[in-house]
Write a protein that holds these residues in place. Sequence first.
Motif, PDB file in Angstrom:
ATOM      1  N   PRO A  19      23.880 -15.063 -30.066  1.00 45.07           N
ATOM      2  CA  PRO A  19      24.913 -15.820 -30.784  1.00 45.07           C
ATOM      3  C   PRO A  19      25.515 -15.077 -31.971  1.00 45.07           C
ATOM      4  O   PRO A  19      26.719 -15.177 -32.202  1.00 45.07           O
ATOM      5  N   TRP A  20      24.706 -14.328 -32.726  1.00 40.76           N
ATOM      6  CA  TRP A  20      25.253 -13.664 -33.912  1.00 40.76           C
ATOM      7  C   TRP A  20      26.283 -12.609 -33.533  1.00 40.76           C
ATOM      8  O   TRP A  20      27.279 -12.410 -34.237  1.00 40.76           O
ATOM      9  N   LYS A  21      26.088 -11.947 -32.391  1.00 42.54           N
ATOM     10  CA  LYS A  21      27.063 -10.955 -31.943  1.00 42.54           C
ATOM     11  C   LYS A  21      28.353 -11.634 -31.483  1.00 42.54           C
ATOM     12  O   LYS A  21      29.452 -11.168 -31.776  1.00 42.54           O
ATOM     13  N   ILE A  22      28.188 -12.733 -30.751  1.00 41.33           N
ATOM     14  CA  ILE A  22      29.366 -13.463 -30.267  1.00 41.33           C
ATOM     15  C   ILE A  22      30.203 -13.964 -31.439  1.00 41.33           C
ATOM     16  O   ILE A  22      31.430 -13.789 -31.469  1.00 41.33           O
ATOM     17  N   TRP A  23      29.545 -14.570 -32.416  1.00 40.36           N
ATOM     18  CA  TRP A  23      30.291 -15.130 -33.545  1.00 40.36           C
ATOM     19  C   TRP A  23      30.889 -14.044 -34.437  1.00 40.36           C
ATOM     20  O   TRP A  23      31.976 -14.223 -34.995  1.00 40.36           O
ATOM     21  N   SER A  24      30.224 -12.905 -34.543  1.00 37.14           N
ATOM     22  CA  SER A  24      30.809 -11.791 -35.312  1.00 37.14           C
ATOM     23  C   SER A  24      32.102 -11.320 -34.659  1.00 37.14           C
ATOM     24  O   SER A  24      33.126 -11.129 -35.325  1.00 37.14           O
ATOM     25  N   ALA A  25      32.067 -11.146 -33.326  1.00 37.20           N
ATOM     26  CA  ALA A  25      33.272 -10.715 -32.614  1.00 37.20           C
ATOM     27  C   ALA A  25      34.350 -11.783 -32.657  1.00 37.20           C
ATOM     28  O   ALA A  25      35.546 -11.481 -32.812  1.00 37.20           O
ATOM     29  N   GLY A 230      51.038  -0.264 -45.603  1.00 34.03           N
ATOM     30  CA  GLY A 230      49.729  -0.872 -45.393  1.00 34.03           C
ATOM     31  C   GLY A 230      49.737  -1.844 -44.227  1.00 34.03           C
ATOM     32  O   GLY A 230      48.794  -1.901 -43.436  1.00 34.03           O
ATOM     33  N   GLY A 231      50.824  -2.634 -44.103  1.00 39.26           N
ATOM     34  CA  GLY A 231      50.936  -3.568 -42.990  1.00 39.26           C
ATOM     35  C   GLY A 231      50.954  -2.851 -41.649  1.00 39.26           C
ATOM     36  O   GLY A 231      50.290  -3.277 -40.691  1.00 39.26           O
ATOM     37  N   LEU A 232      51.705  -1.734 -41.571  1.00 45.02           N
ATOM     38  CA  LEU A 232      51.777  -0.971 -40.325  1.00 45.02           C
ATOM     39  C   LEU A 232      50.421  -0.370 -39.967  1.00 45.02           C
ATOM     40  O   LEU A 232      49.981  -0.446 -38.808  1.00 45.02           O
ATOM     41  N   LEU A 233      49.746   0.217 -40.943  1.00 43.87           N
ATOM     42  CA  LEU A 233      48.430   0.809 -40.684  1.00 43.87           C
ATOM     43  C   LEU A 233      47.420  -0.256 -40.272  1.00 43.87           C
ATOM     44  O   LEU A 233      46.563  -0.022 -39.409  1.00 43.87           O
ATOM     45  N   TYR A 234      47.526  -1.433 -40.880  1.00 45.23           N
ATOM     46  CA  TYR A 234      46.638  -2.537 -40.529  1.00 45.23           C
ATOM     47  C   TYR A 234      46.865  -2.967 -39.078  1.00 45.23           C
ATOM     48  O   TYR A 234      45.914  -3.229 -38.338  1.00 45.23           O
ATOM     49  N   LEU A 235      48.122  -3.030 -38.673  1.00 47.60           N
ATOM     50  CA  LEU A 235      48.443  -3.425 -37.302  1.00 47.60           C
ATOM     51  C   LEU A 235      47.890  -2.420 -36.294  1.00 47.60           C
ATOM     52  O   LEU A 235      47.403  -2.803 -35.221  1.00 47.60           O
ATOM     53  N   ILE A 236      47.953  -1.131 -36.637  1.00 48.38           N
ATOM     54  CA  ILE A 236      47.452  -0.105 -35.721  1.00 48.38           C
ATOM     55  C   ILE A 236      45.934  -0.150 -35.612  1.00 48.38           C
ATOM     56  O   ILE A 236      45.375  -0.193 -34.516  1.00 48.38           O
ATOM     57  N   THR A 237      45.254  -0.144 -36.771  1.00 49.73           N
ATOM     58  CA  THR A 237      43.796   0.002 -36.779  1.00 49.73           C
ATOM     59  C   THR A 237      43.078  -1.312 -36.501  1.00 49.73           C
ATOM     60  O   THR A 237      42.323  -1.432 -35.536  1.00 49.73           O
ATOM     61  N   PHE A 238      43.323  -2.301 -37.324  1.00 45.81           N
ATOM     62  CA  PHE A 238      42.603  -3.563 -37.187  1.00 45.81           C
ATOM     63  C   PHE A 238      43.204  -4.434 -36.080  1.00 45.81           C
ATOM     64  O   PHE A 238      42.487  -4.950 -35.214  1.00 45.81           O
ATOM     65  N   GLY A 239      44.531  -4.610 -36.095  1.00 45.38           N
ATOM     66  CA  GLY A 239      45.156  -5.519 -35.147  1.00 45.38           C
ATOM     67  C   GLY A 239      45.055  -5.065 -33.707  1.00 45.38           C
ATOM     68  O   GLY A 239      44.763  -5.866 -32.815  1.00 45.38           O
ATOM     69  N   SER A 240      45.283  -3.769 -33.452  1.00 47.29           N
ATOM     70  CA  SER A 240      45.338  -3.296 -32.070  1.00 47.29           C
ATOM     71  C   SER A 240      44.046  -2.644 -31.594  1.00 47.29           C
ATOM     72  O   SER A 240      43.737  -2.708 -30.416  1.00 47.29           O
ATOM     73  N   LEU A 241      43.276  -2.017 -32.462  1.00 47.85           N
ATOM     74  CA  LEU A 241      42.079  -1.309 -32.038  1.00 47.85           C
ATOM     75  C   LEU A 241      40.811  -2.149 -32.225  1.00 47.85           C
ATOM     76  O   LEU A 241      40.110  -2.454 -31.267  1.00 47.85           O
ATOM     77  N   LEU A 242      40.518  -2.563 -33.463  1.00 49.79           N
ATOM     78  CA  LEU A 242      39.290  -3.311 -33.732  1.00 49.79           C
ATOM     79  C   LEU A 242      39.280  -4.663 -33.023  1.00 49.79           C
ATOM     80  O   LEU A 242      38.330  -5.007 -32.313  1.00 49.79           O
ATOM     81  N   ALA A 243      40.337  -5.445 -33.208  1.00 51.76           N
ATOM     82  CA  ALA A 243      40.350  -6.799 -32.654  1.00 51.76           C
ATOM     83  C   ALA A 243      40.399  -6.775 -31.129  1.00 51.76           C
ATOM     84  O   ALA A 243      39.734  -7.581 -30.472  1.00 51.76           O
ATOM     85  N   PHE A 244      41.159  -5.854 -30.554  1.00 51.08           N
ATOM     86  CA  PHE A 244      41.200  -5.797 -29.095  1.00 51.08           C
ATOM     87  C   PHE A 244      39.841  -5.427 -28.518  1.00 51.08           C
ATOM     88  O   PHE A 244      39.399  -5.990 -27.508  1.00 51.08           O
ATOM     89  N   THR A 245      39.155  -4.450 -29.134  1.00 55.05           N
ATOM     90  CA  THR A 245      37.826  -4.064 -28.661  1.00 55.05           C
ATOM     91  C   THR A 245      36.872  -5.249 -28.712  1.00 55.05           C
ATOM     92  O   THR A 245      36.090  -5.482 -27.784  1.00 55.05           O
ATOM     93  N   SER A 246      36.951  -6.022 -29.780  1.00 54.98           N
ATOM     94  CA  SER A 246      36.102  -7.206 -29.914  1.00 54.98           C
ATOM     95  C   SER A 246      36.436  -8.228 -28.830  1.00 54.98           C
ATOM     96  O   SER A 246      35.542  -8.829 -28.223  1.00 54.98           O
ATOM     97  N   TYR A 247      37.719  -8.406 -28.566  1.00 55.60           N
ATOM     98  CA  TYR A 247      38.150  -9.368 -27.551  1.00 55.60           C
ATOM     99  C   TYR A 247      37.680  -8.943 -26.160  1.00 55.60           C
ATOM    100  O   TYR A 247      37.176  -9.761 -25.374  1.00 55.60           O
TER     101      TYR A 247
END
Length: 309
Positions: A19-25, A230-247
């Motif tokens: 559960p802790w891994k699921i909720w973290s993602a 900062g918004g563009l870099l956030y979209l590249i790193t967090f929005g498209s890479l980190l969040a997609f990998t988690s999904y």
Amino acid sequence: MNASAGEVVPTSSAEAAPPWKIWSALWIVYIVWGSTYLAIALMVETIPPLLGAGARFMAVGLLLLPILAWRRGGHVWRPTRAELLSAGFVGLMLPGANAVISVAQQTVPSGLAALLVASIPLFVILLRRLTGESISWQSLVATLIGFGGLVLLLNPEGEATLIGLLACVFAAFMWALGSFSSPRISLPRDPLVSTAWQSLLGGIAVFTTGVLTGELPDVHFGEFSGRSIGGLLYLITFGSLLAFTSYAWLLQNAPISKVSTYAYVNPVVAIALGWLVLNESITPTTLLGAGIIVASVALVIRVESPKKP
């Protein structure tokens, strides 16, 4: 608008992980994807929207493909013609939808844009019905109610224009069409490889459109604000890479009914961040429309999720 090219309401279940891994993602997907609307609003303050969106997705493709080729072999660089054409089409629909949203958010508040985009699962139900698939009456009723909430929000207030609002709705339809089509065409089997090619090809198309529509003369690097960069870099790193990998990990390790909750949590996060950071107003009409759309999407996801044996 940040899910992979897979179905908006996925149809396969998976064995649950700790559960802790699921909720973290899940919290990564909830917060990061919900915050991308704020990041887009910041990006378009000083960066041309189509060029910015195009650069975002080209960067994602150019980052992912070498990494995937190193880890999985050189075949990553050699998709078949059918795979390349399919990835190009979905790239036009999904990154293209994000580009339309980027243009629309020059006038439409980020929270309102997120609410309109939350109608994606409703458009998927509509597409399934139009192609002859059998849909439960509960899903059809929820979809009709949801579109009622959508119409309620198409009321220009403040800086928002009707064209901008309709552009958000069209972007939702584009995303739904890309998601609906992706399991029915010849995309690369590896979802990360598929996403990398979609991002690269879609990004090239969006960037080229920005050049052809005259955004290039508006590029003044010295005038790009720190917030926009900062918004563009956030979209590249967090929005498209980190969040997609988690999904992608969640789809393989968590119950699909739980994973799908991102579809109605993201708009809530977007509205809250728009209010806190950008001082976007939250009107009674917005709250009513939000309640109708989020409730209808939640019902559709619940009805369409596979039942336990």
